[in-house]
Design an enzyme around this catalytic site. Sequence first.
Site, PDB file in Angstrom:
ATOM      1  CG  ASP A  25      -1.570   1.226   1.546  1.00  0.00           C
ATOM      2  OD1 ASP A  25      -2.400   1.580   0.500  1.00  0.00           O
ATOM      3  OD2 ASP A  25      -1.483   1.859   2.671  1.00  0.00           O
ATOM      4  CG  ASP A  27      -1.407   7.858   0.386  1.00  0.00           C
ATOM      5  OD1 ASP A  27      -0.645   8.801   0.226  1.00  0.00           O
ATOM      6  OD2 ASP A  27      -1.966   7.507  -0.681  1.00  0.00           O
TER       7      ASP A  27
END
Length: 249
Positions: A25, A27
């Site tokens: 991922d 953020d």
Amino acid sequence: MIFKDVLSNSNSFRTFKTVTHCIFDLDGTILDSETMYHEVIKDVCAKYGKKYSQDLKGRMYGGTDRDICKSLVKELGLNISPDALESELEQMCLKALPRAPLHQGAERLLIHLRDNHIPVALATNSTERTVHKHVEARPKLFGIFHHMVCVTDPAVYRGKPYPDLYIVAADRFPDKPKPCKCLVFEDSNVGLKAGISAGMQVVLTPHRPLELRHARKATLVLRNLLDFQPELFGLPPFADTPQLNKIRR
């Protein structure tokens, strides 16, 4: 619940399967950008005379810009369409988020995987335009990824918590590994659901209070990526200390 209690309870009696590929991922996992992102949302809401409460903020973590904007317009009664709000939010994020610092251990882990020839990809609810700004800010770091899959990718029909992003990311590796051979790195419950739904193991590094019932669904819960032990998943172990391995932008 105290974080150490969540760690001890959620990681007890876990078994780990060997993996060959890693998918990250963006953020909140690689970049410490979630706080900045929600400050931008707060400013946008204030512009329209509305308060972005802690309760509402908690429910927005990990969502796509589109879903967040739809929820904000509906719940706060904003005098703007979801599409217009999303455009405004994206413009503000394009200016703010590339300045976000890296999370502890992210750079070290990515370099370690690259140096040991472990294929890595990015799967993010961020748009292609936003990710492009991050790449411009840190070209060498983002150059480690074999490929990057964004929520605006034509092959992605739904963002997280649906599994689409992770399924597409795995399929774009040249050798097309099975989901069980991919290890996901996430920070939110939304991302955790996506990784699990894709049939992958998930290492979770939450930066907000996490309920034990959610933590138990993760394969492993860590304070940060400095605590990650690659050998647990059949990956080459670190040969250095956490202070080493820095990459210039």
